[in-house]
Write a protein that holds these residues in place. Structure first.
Motif, PDB file in Angstrom:
ATOM      1  N   LEU B  32       0.857  -1.182   0.000  1.00  0.00           N
ATOM      2  CA  LEU B  32       0.000   0.000   0.000  1.00  0.00           C
ATOM      3  C   LEU B  32       0.890   1.228   0.000  1.00  0.00           C
ATOM      4  O   LEU B  32       1.864   1.309   0.758  1.00  0.00           O
ATOM      5  N   TYR B  33       0.557   2.177  -0.865  1.00  0.00           N
ATOM      6  CA  TYR B  33       1.363   3.379  -1.058  1.00  0.00           C
ATOM      7  C   TYR B  33       0.485   4.614  -0.887  1.00  0.00           C
ATOM      8  O   TYR B  33      -0.671   4.628  -1.301  1.00  0.00           O
ATOM      9  N   TRP B  34       1.076   5.655  -0.329  1.00  0.00           N
ATOM     10  CA  TRP B  34       0.449   6.965  -0.300  1.00  0.00           C
ATOM     11  C   TRP B  34       1.313   7.929  -1.113  1.00  0.00           C
ATOM     12  O   TRP B  34       2.553   7.944  -0.976  1.00  0.00           O
ATOM     13  N   TYR B  35       0.632   8.734  -1.942  1.00  0.00           N
ATOM     14  CA  TYR B  35       1.287   9.761  -2.733  1.00  0.00           C
ATOM     15  C   TYR B  35       0.551  11.074  -2.550  1.00  0.00           C
ATOM     16  O   TYR B  35      -0.617  11.108  -2.157  1.00  0.00           O
ATOM     17  N   ARG B  36       1.232  12.158  -2.912  1.00  0.00           N
ATOM     18  CA  ARG B  36       0.621  13.476  -2.941  1.00  0.00           C
ATOM     19  C   ARG B  36       0.869  14.064  -4.324  1.00  0.00           C
ATOM     20  O   ARG B  36       1.961  13.905  -4.888  1.00  0.00           O
ATOM     21  N   GLN B  37      -0.156  14.739  -4.848  1.00  0.00           N
ATOM     22  CA  GLN B  37      -0.019  15.344  -6.165  1.00  0.00           C
ATOM     23  C   GLN B  37      -0.632  16.737  -6.152  1.00  0.00           C
ATOM     24  O   GLN B  37      -1.824  16.896  -5.901  1.00  0.00           O
ATOM     25  N   SER B  38       0.187  17.733  -6.437  1.00  0.00           N
ATOM     26  CA  SER B  38      -0.312  19.084  -6.573  1.00  0.00           C
ATOM     27  C   SER B  38      -0.745  19.291  -8.016  1.00  0.00           C
ATOM     28  O   SER B  38      -0.330  18.566  -8.921  1.00  0.00           O
ATOM     29  N   LEU B  39      -1.565  20.309  -8.253  1.00  0.00           N
ATOM     30  CA  LEU B  39      -2.169  20.551  -9.558  1.00  0.00           C
ATOM     31  C   LEU B  39      -1.104  20.620 -10.649  1.00  0.00           C
ATOM     32  O   LEU B  39      -0.169  21.414 -10.564  1.00  0.00           O
ATOM     33  N   GLY B  40      -1.249  19.765 -11.652  1.00  0.00           N
ATOM     34  CA  GLY B  40      -0.342  19.778 -12.787  1.00  0.00           C
ATOM     35  C   GLY B  40       1.051  19.245 -12.514  1.00  0.00           C
ATOM     36  O   GLY B  40       1.935  19.379 -13.365  1.00  0.00           O
ATOM     37  N   GLN B  41       1.223  18.642 -11.355  1.00  0.00           N
ATOM     38  CA  GLN B  41       2.548  18.143 -10.984  1.00  0.00           C
ATOM     39  C   GLN B  41       2.584  16.624 -10.994  1.00  0.00           C
ATOM     40  O   GLN B  41       1.566  15.952 -11.190  1.00  0.00           O
ATOM     41  N   GLY B  42       3.775  16.080 -10.768  1.00  0.00           N
ATOM     42  CA  GLY B  42       3.945  14.643 -10.704  1.00  0.00           C
ATOM     43  C   GLY B  42       3.543  14.090  -9.352  1.00  0.00           C
ATOM     44  O   GLY B  42       2.995  14.781  -8.506  1.00  0.00           O
ATOM     45  N   LEU B  43       3.810  12.815  -9.178  1.00  0.00           N
ATOM     46  CA  LEU B  43       3.476  12.120  -7.946  1.00  0.00           C
ATOM     47  C   LEU B  43       4.614  12.233  -6.948  1.00  0.00           C
ATOM     48  O   LEU B  43       5.754  11.933  -7.268  1.00  0.00           O
ATOM     49  N   GLU B  44       4.282  12.650  -5.747  1.00  0.00           N
ATOM     50  CA  GLU B  44       5.267  12.744  -4.668  1.00  0.00           C
ATOM     51  C   GLU B  44       5.035  11.577  -3.714  1.00  0.00           C
ATOM     52  O   GLU B  44       3.989  11.498  -3.061  1.00  0.00           O
ATOM     53  N   PHE B  45       5.995  10.674  -3.635  1.00  0.00           N
ATOM     54  CA  PHE B  45       5.881   9.521  -2.749  1.00  0.00           C
ATOM     55  C   PHE B  45       5.890   9.963  -1.297  1.00  0.00           C
ATOM     56  O   PHE B  45       6.697  10.817  -0.896  1.00  0.00           O
ATOM     57  N   LEU B  46       4.992   9.390  -0.493  1.00  0.00           N
ATOM     58  CA  LEU B  46       4.940   9.717   0.925  1.00  0.00           C
ATOM     59  C   LEU B  46       5.380   8.540   1.790  1.00  0.00           C
ATOM     60  O   LEU B  46       6.325   8.664   2.571  1.00  0.00           O
ATOM     61  N   ILE B  47       4.681   7.404   1.670  1.00  0.00           N
ATOM     62  CA  ILE B  47       4.954   6.273   2.549  1.00  0.00           C
ATOM     63  C   ILE B  47       4.507   4.991   1.870  1.00  0.00           C
ATOM     64  O   ILE B  47       3.613   5.008   1.020  1.00  0.00           O
ATOM     65  N   TYR B  48       5.144   3.879   2.242  1.00  0.00           N
ATOM     66  CA  TYR B  48       4.901   2.583   1.610  1.00  0.00           C
ATOM     67  C   TYR B  48       4.847   1.508   2.674  1.00  0.00           C
ATOM     68  O   TYR B  48       5.734   1.410   3.517  1.00  0.00           O
ATOM     69  N   PHE B  49       3.794   0.704   2.655  1.00  0.00           N
ATOM     70  CA  PHE B  49       3.639  -0.443   3.538  1.00  0.00           C
ATOM     71  C   PHE B  49       3.760  -1.714   2.705  1.00  0.00           C
ATOM     72  O   PHE B  49       3.159  -1.834   1.644  1.00  0.00           O
ATOM     73  N   GLN B  50       4.500  -2.689   3.207  1.00  0.00           N
ATOM     74  CA  GLN B  50       4.631  -3.983   2.530  1.00  0.00           C
ATOM     75  C   GLN B  50       4.483  -5.068   3.588  1.00  0.00           C
ATOM     76  O   GLN B  50       5.377  -5.284   4.403  1.00  0.00           O
ATOM     77  N   GLY B  51       3.340  -5.751   3.539  1.00  0.00           N
ATOM     78  CA  GLY B  51       3.098  -6.841   4.463  1.00  0.00           C
ATOM     79  C   GLY B  51       3.303  -6.412   5.899  1.00  0.00           C
ATOM     80  O   GLY B  51       2.797  -5.374   6.339  1.00  0.00           O
ATOM     81  N   ASN B  52       4.059  -7.225   6.642  1.00  0.00           N
ATOM     82  CA  ASN B  52       4.323  -6.941   8.053  1.00  0.00           C
ATOM     83  C   ASN B  52       5.640  -6.210   8.269  1.00  0.00           C
ATOM     84  O   ASN B  52       6.053  -6.007   9.423  1.00  0.00           O
ATOM     85  N   SER B  53       6.297  -5.823   7.171  1.00  0.00           N
ATOM     86  CA  SER B  53       7.577  -5.126   7.302  1.00  0.00           C
ATOM     87  C   SER B  53       7.366  -3.707   7.804  1.00  0.00           C
ATOM     88  O   SER B  53       6.267  -3.146   7.685  1.00  0.00           O
TER      89      SER B  53
END
Lengths: 112, 113
Positions: B32-53
């Motif tokens: 599961l990933y969270w990103y942020r995107q401002s108007l007309g901009q690319g994707l800014e990675f925020l945080i990533y969950f992988q299983g129990n890690s």
């Protein structure tokens, strides 16, 4: 550092063919993905290349050359609905981390 | 089957307030990933969950941002003491763990006034 470069804007006409290039500089490489995003929508997955060569899916094809750190998305028989932003992304595989490193996107405008 | 859902779809809040954004991933997806995107901009990675890690929090812009994922499913992104520069579309994505194919939700448009 890690970076992907793609053109910011591309313009083409209906029925034409357009190629969107992506060059990458990353510490690890496990494949190149392409995503499409229409205005106001969410990105949707288009294709993935892990090996060199051309992958074809309908009107869209994606190419990868790992030796050149380069890939492209080829859109044929362009339609107005293809107007969207296209993002290339490289899978970063550092340890167990499988996140994507994203390009800034290419805005494609298809004109009549 | 159901795709990724996010709620609320729109959120307007006053500067200084806390907000919680929710993501329901596709059932069975381990990543599961969270990103942020401002108007007309690319994707800014925020945080990533992988299983129990342990999550990869390397993209969180400040300690006002936090996220959790309960039971390997639903995730909540919390922004404390919101600032105007937090205004953006917050996108959640889930995947099967390979990383290269991510399925995005419709996003939450956050406006901080």
């Amino acid at each position: 550092g890690q970076s992907l470069e793609q053109p910011s804007e591309v313009t083409a006409v209906e029925g034409a063919i357009v190629q969107i290039n992506c060059t990458y500089q990353t510490s690890g490489f496990y494949g190149l993905s392409w995503y499409q995003q229409h205005d106001g929508g969410a990105p949707t997955f288009l294709s993935y290349n892990a090996l060199d060569g051309l992958e074809e899916t309908g009107r869209f094809s994606s190419f990868l050359s790992r030796s050149d750190s380069y890939g492209y998305l080829l859109l044929q028989e362009l339609q107005m609905k293809d107007s969207a932003s296209y993002f290339c992304a490289v899978r970063d595989h550092s340890g167990n981390n499988r996140k994507l490193i994203w390009g800034l996107g290419t805005s494609l405008a298809v004109n009549p | 089957g159901a795709g990724v859902s996010q709620s609320p779809s729109n959120k307007v809040t006053e500067k200084g307030k806390d907000v919680e954004l929710r993501c329901d991933p596709i059932s069975g997806h381990t990543a599961l990933y969270w990103y942020r995107q401002s108007l007309g901009q690319g994707l800014e990675f925020l945080i990533y969950f992988q299983g129990n890690s342990a999550p990869d929090k390397s993209g969180l812009p400040s300690d006002r941002f936090s996220a959790e994922r309960t039971g390997g499913s639903v995730s909540t992104l919390t922004i404390q003491r919101t600032q105007q520069e937090d205004s953006a579309v917050y996108l959640c994505a889930s995947g099967g763990g390979s990383g290269y194919e991510q399925y995005f939700g419709p996003g939450t448009r956050l406006t901080v006034t």
